[in-house]
Scaffold this motif. Structure first.
Motif, mmCIF file in Angstrom:
data_model
loop_
_atom_site.group_PDB
_atom_site.id
_atom_site.type_symbol
_atom_site.label_atom_id
_atom_site.label_comp_id
_atom_site.label_asym_id
_atom_site.label_seq_id
_atom_site.Cartn_x
_atom_site.Cartn_y
_atom_site.Cartn_z
ATOM 1 N N GLN A 3 0.828 -1.210 0.000
ATOM 2 C CA GLN A 3 0.000 0.000 0.000
ATOM 3 C C GLN A 3 0.863 1.261 0.000
ATOM 4 N N ALA A 4 1.988 1.233 0.701
ATOM 5 C CA ALA A 4 2.889 2.396 0.716
ATOM 6 C C ALA A 4 3.468 2.648 -0.674
ATOM 7 N N VAL A 5 3.843 1.591 -1.361
ATOM 8 C CA VAL A 5 4.386 1.731 -2.716
ATOM 9 C C VAL A 5 3.321 2.297 -3.649
ATOM 10 N N ARG A 6 2.109 1.797 -3.547
ATOM 11 C CA ARG A 6 1.023 2.309 -4.395
ATOM 12 C C ARG A 6 0.743 3.783 -4.102
ATOM 13 N N ALA A 9 3.539 5.904 -5.597
ATOM 14 C CA ALA A 9 3.405 5.993 -7.057
ATOM 15 C C ALA A 9 2.337 7.020 -7.419
ATOM 16 N N ARG A 10 1.206 6.999 -6.717
ATOM 17 C CA ARG A 10 0.147 7.988 -6.974
ATOM 18 C C ARG A 10 0.639 9.401 -6.691
ATOM 19 N N GLU A 11 1.260 9.579 -5.542
ATOM 20 C CA GLU A 11 1.720 10.909 -5.141
ATOM 21 C C GLU A 11 2.739 11.502 -6.109
ATOM 22 N N GLY A 13 3.085 10.499 -9.384
ATOM 23 C CA GLY A 13 2.690 10.325 -10.773
ATOM 24 C C GLY A 13 3.496 9.262 -11.504
ATOM 25 N N ALA A 14 3.974 8.287 -10.765
ATOM 26 C CA ALA A 14 4.785 7.223 -11.357
ATOM 27 C C ALA A 14 3.902 6.076 -11.836
ATOM 28 N N GLN A 15 4.304 5.454 -12.918
ATOM 29 C CA GLN A 15 3.610 4.251 -13.357
ATOM 30 C C GLN A 15 4.020 3.119 -12.430
ATOM 31 N N LEU A 16 3.087 2.258 -12.127
ATOM 32 C CA LEU A 16 3.351 1.161 -11.206
ATOM 33 C C LEU A 16 2.960 -0.150 -11.856
ATOM 34 N N LEU A 17 3.885 -1.059 -11.894
ATOM 35 C CA LEU A 17 3.596 -2.414 -12.337
ATOM 36 C C LEU A 17 3.257 -3.209 -11.085
ATOM 37 N N ALA A 18 1.989 -3.477 -10.895
ATOM 38 C CA ALA A 18 1.521 -4.153 -9.680
ATOM 39 C C ALA A 18 1.809 -5.649 -9.766
ATOM 40 N N ALA A 19 3.061 -5.987 -9.571
ATOM 41 C CA ALA A 19 3.495 -7.376 -9.702
ATOM 42 C C ALA A 19 2.961 -8.259 -8.584
ATOM 43 N N ASP A 20 2.539 -7.663 -7.476
ATOM 44 C CA ASP A 20 2.046 -8.461 -6.359
ATOM 45 C C ASP A 20 0.848 -9.317 -6.751
#
Length: 59
Positions: A3-6, A9-11, A13-20
C-alpha cells in the motif's frame, strides 16, 4: 508495504507495475514455483513475465 508503494506511485505520478497480483492467475494453474521458487525472487519465466508486463505498461 504494498500500500505504501502504491501511495507513493500515486503521489509522484509514477507508473506502477503491480506485480504483487500479477502472478496470482498463472500461479493457480502452474504453481507459484514456476514464477518464483521462493515466492519472492523470480525464476527466468517470472522475469520474462515481468519484462513483458513492463513493456506493455510503458509502450
Amino acid at each position: 508495504m504494498i500500500q505504501a508503494v502504491r501511495r507513493l506511485a500515486r503521489e509522484h505520478g509514477a507508473q506502477l507495475l503491480a506485480a504483487d497480483g500479477m502472478f496470482a492467475e498463472p500461479a493457480a494453474t502452474t504453481g507459484p514455483e514456476c514464477w518464483a521458487v521462493d515466492r519472492v525472487h523470480p525464476t527466468p519465466a517470472g522475469h520474462a513475465a515481468l519484462a513483458a508486463a513492463w513493456l506493455r505498461l510503458v509502450a
